[in-house]
Design an enzyme around this catalytic site. Structure first.
Site, PDB file in Angstrom:
ATOM      1  N   SER A  55       0.649  -0.919  -0.372  1.00 54.03           N
ATOM      2  CA  SER A  55       0.073   0.058   0.115  1.00 54.03           C
ATOM      3  C   SER A  55       0.359   1.495  -0.161  1.00 54.03           C
ATOM      4  O   SER A  55       2.158   1.257   0.719  1.00 54.03           O
ATOM      5  CB  SER A  55      -1.170   0.360   1.283  1.00 54.03           C
ATOM      6  OG  SER A  55      -1.527   1.416   1.475  1.00 54.03           O
ATOM      7  N   TYR A 114      -2.045  -0.869  10.186  1.00 61.32           N
ATOM      8  CA  TYR A 114      -2.242  -0.925   8.971  1.00 61.32           C
ATOM      9  C   TYR A 114      -0.845  -0.580   8.499  1.00 61.32           C
ATOM     10  O   TYR A 114      -0.453  -1.327   7.607  1.00 61.32           O
ATOM     11  CB  TYR A 114      -3.858  -0.558   8.437  1.00 61.32           C
ATOM     12  CG  TYR A 114      -3.554  -0.141   6.792  1.00 61.32           C
ATOM     13  CD1 TYR A 114      -4.086  -1.682   5.740  1.00 61.32           C
ATOM     14  CD2 TYR A 114      -3.283   0.403   5.672  1.00 61.32           C
ATOM     15  CE1 TYR A 114      -4.397  -1.837   4.832  1.00 61.32           C
ATOM     16  CE2 TYR A 114      -3.404   0.672   4.352  1.00 61.32           C
ATOM     17  CZ  TYR A 114      -4.102  -1.106   4.149  1.00 61.32           C
ATOM     18  OH  TYR A 114      -4.017  -1.041   2.736  1.00 61.32           O
TER      19      TYR A 114
END
Length: 250
Positions: free
Chosen positions: A142, A156
């Site tokens: 990501s 995350y």
């Protein structure tokens, strides 16, 4: 470069995984699709076979946090298709809470799913590739991996940075072999997991975002920020801006 015919995608029942399955099916690839939600996998299988009757689509239930099952399912898919030419480690979790606010359970689940379960998938895939003497491992990280991020993104971002480092280490190990490794850094792409990020003007549709992902996968690039605009310059900025600026951007 020969075509990667047989492609395994984890987390294929929704979002980016589901759309990648559609993109690869349109290219005539045979697919091995797994996720927890088998009802959605079966519907996707029916859709893909109706649209592309010449392909094979094998589906199996898999919770990637059941590490033993990861190895069993990957080996079973190899038996189904005869080989695994590409494995896309896509299954992931987006939930999290600010550190120290009493939600260690949510952060632990995110860390376990995004890193430890990804490690299991990489182990299972590369075990197959080593035995075959060829293969392409694709790890979905990501843009959050570029820096440490605040609030709900802290765990995350850390898990996605960890999985990017894992993929790079595997690439370093396999540089002089026929096994290739690609790390994808998606920006804001609409999906079930994107949640509140949908309010940002940088969000692109699932279809557009996944087309960029698949293009990078097919090119077998070592790393790719996708879509390239604006995420290549954004990645450069995120690495170099003061942490306070990055924190306000997230």
């Amino acid at each position: 470069m020969s075509t990667r015919k047989n492609i395994l995608i984890t987390g294929a029942s929704a979002g980016l995984g589901e759309q990648m399955a559609r993109e690869f099916a349109a290219r005539g690839r045979d697919l091995a699709l797994c996720a927890r939600r088998t009802d959605r996998l079966e519907r996707l299988r029916e859709e893909l076979l109706a649209a592309h009757p010449g392909i094979t689509v094998s589906v199996r239930a898999l919770d990637v946090n059941d590490h033993g099952a990861v190895f069993e399912v990957f080996r079973a898919f190899r038996a189904d298709l005869g080989s695994l030419d590409r494995v896309v480690v896509n299954a992931g979790l987006g939930k999290g809470q600010p550190i120290g606010t009493g939600r260690f359970d949510a952060n632990l689940q995110t860390a376990q799913t995004n890193f430890t379960a990804a490690l299991a998938q990489c182990e299972a895939a590369v075990e197959v590739f080593r035995d075959q003497g060829a293969g392409h491992l694709v790890v979905v990280s990501s843009m959050s991996a570029m820096r440490g991020l605040p609030r709900n993104l802290t765990t995350y971002a850390a898990s996605k940075a960890g999985v990017a480092a894992l993929a790079e280490g595997i690439r370093a190990e396999l540089l002089r072999t026929p096994i290739k490794v690609t790390t994808l850094f998606p920006g804001y792409i609409a999906s079930e997991m994107s949640g509140s990020a949908g309010r940002t003007p940088l969000m692109v549709s699932t279809e557009k975002g996944v087309r960029a992902m698949v293009k990078a996968i097919e090119a077998e690039r070592a790393q790719a920020k996708v879509p390239a605009w604006p995420w290549v310059p954004m990645g450069f900025a995120m690495r170099r801006l003061p942490l306070g600026v990055v924190a306000r951007m997230s």
